[in-house]
Scaffold this active site. Structure first.
Site, PDB file in Angstrom:
ATOM      1  N   LYS A  37      19.305  -5.934  19.555  1.00 32.73           N
ATOM      2  CA  LYS A  37      18.692  -6.316  18.277  1.00 32.73           C
ATOM      3  C   LYS A  37      17.468  -5.455  17.989  1.00 32.73           C
ATOM      4  CE  LYS A  37      20.281 -11.103  18.440  1.00 32.73           C
ATOM      5  NZ  LYS A  37      19.873 -12.518  18.578  1.00 32.73           N
ATOM      6  N   SER A  53      14.782 -10.490  20.103  1.00 32.68           N
ATOM      7  CA  SER A  53      14.821 -11.640  21.000  1.00 32.68           C
ATOM      8  C   SER A  53      16.183 -12.317  20.940  1.00 32.68           C
ATOM      9  CB  SER A  53      13.734 -12.637  20.585  1.00 32.68           C
ATOM     10  OG  SER A  53      13.737 -13.754  21.449  1.00 32.68           O
ATOM     11  N   ASP A  54      16.525 -12.985  22.024  1.00 35.31           N
ATOM     12  CA  ASP A  54      17.741 -13.785  22.045  1.00 35.31           C
ATOM     13  C   ASP A  54      17.563 -14.901  23.062  1.00 35.31           C
ATOM     14  OD1 ASP A  54      20.548 -13.714  20.811  1.00 35.31           O
ATOM     15  OD2 ASP A  54      20.923 -14.218  22.906  1.00 35.31           O
ATOM     16  N   GLN A  55      18.213 -16.018  22.799  1.00 37.90           N
ATOM     17  CA  GLN A  55      18.185 -17.144  23.723  1.00 37.90           C
ATOM     18  C   GLN A  55      19.607 -17.613  23.960  1.00 37.90           C
ATOM     19  OE1 GLN A  55      16.603 -21.210  22.692  1.00 37.90           O
ATOM     20  NE2 GLN A  55      15.091 -20.616  24.229  1.00 37.90           N
TER      21      GLN A  55
END
Length: 168
Positions: A37, A53-55
């Site tokens: 990203k 960011s990623d979760q």
């Protein structure tokens, strides 16, 4: 956080395919997507410092994806009832013109209480409608639109009251 620091920033959807690779562990998925990203947005802004960011919700080594539909959301919440999960949150920072790239992972351990069908129904009633054609950002913006509309109206009125040419 960036707003609190009074730093100027823009939010852009990176358009990254978030499909997990076969046998990809949740921690690696979160790291890969955060970096992808950041790189995708940075490709259009080579002199900017870009944060991606990623979760990923990790239930016993399996990544739980976005539910997309109400039925899937109910199924996922039933699966999470009385379970311990790890939310794998990855943050990447990319600055193309300097070649800088960094990515870190933080793990948050959560134990869900028992979630009855009634609890799940009441919880999901409060959430915005799920729409697979929308990004998370678009869904959040839609969910808080009434608040942003009020703030815009307040700003408009405030600007009118500050107008020195206003007859008083």
């Amino acid at each position: 956080l960036l707003m609190r620091l009074q730093l100027a920033f823009d939010i852009q959807a990176p358009g990254v395919d978030e499909t997990p690779h076969p046998q990809e562990p949740p921690d690696r998925l979160a790291l890969r997507l955060a970096l992808a990203k950041a790189r995708a947005v940075a490709a259009h802004h080579p002199h900017a410092c870009v944060i991606g960011s990623d979760q990923v919700c990790d239930l016993n080594g399996q990544a739980l994806g976005k539910p997309v539909t109400l039925d899937n959301a109910k199924t996922q919440l039933r699966m999470l009832s009385r379970q311990s999960v790890v939310f794998r949150t990855a943050v990447a920072v990319v600055r193309p013109d300097t070649g800088f790239e960094a990515c870190r992972l933080v793990n948050i351990h959560v134990r869900y209480r028992e979630l009855t069908d009634t609890t799940i129904e009441r919880y999901l009633e409060q959430e915005p409608d799920l729409d697979e054609s929308k990004t998370v950002l678009e869904s959040v913006k839609e969910g808080v639109k009434h608040i942003t509309d009020m703030l815009e109206e307040f700003e408009h009125i405030n600007n009118q009251l500050a107008d020195p040419n206003l007859d008083g």
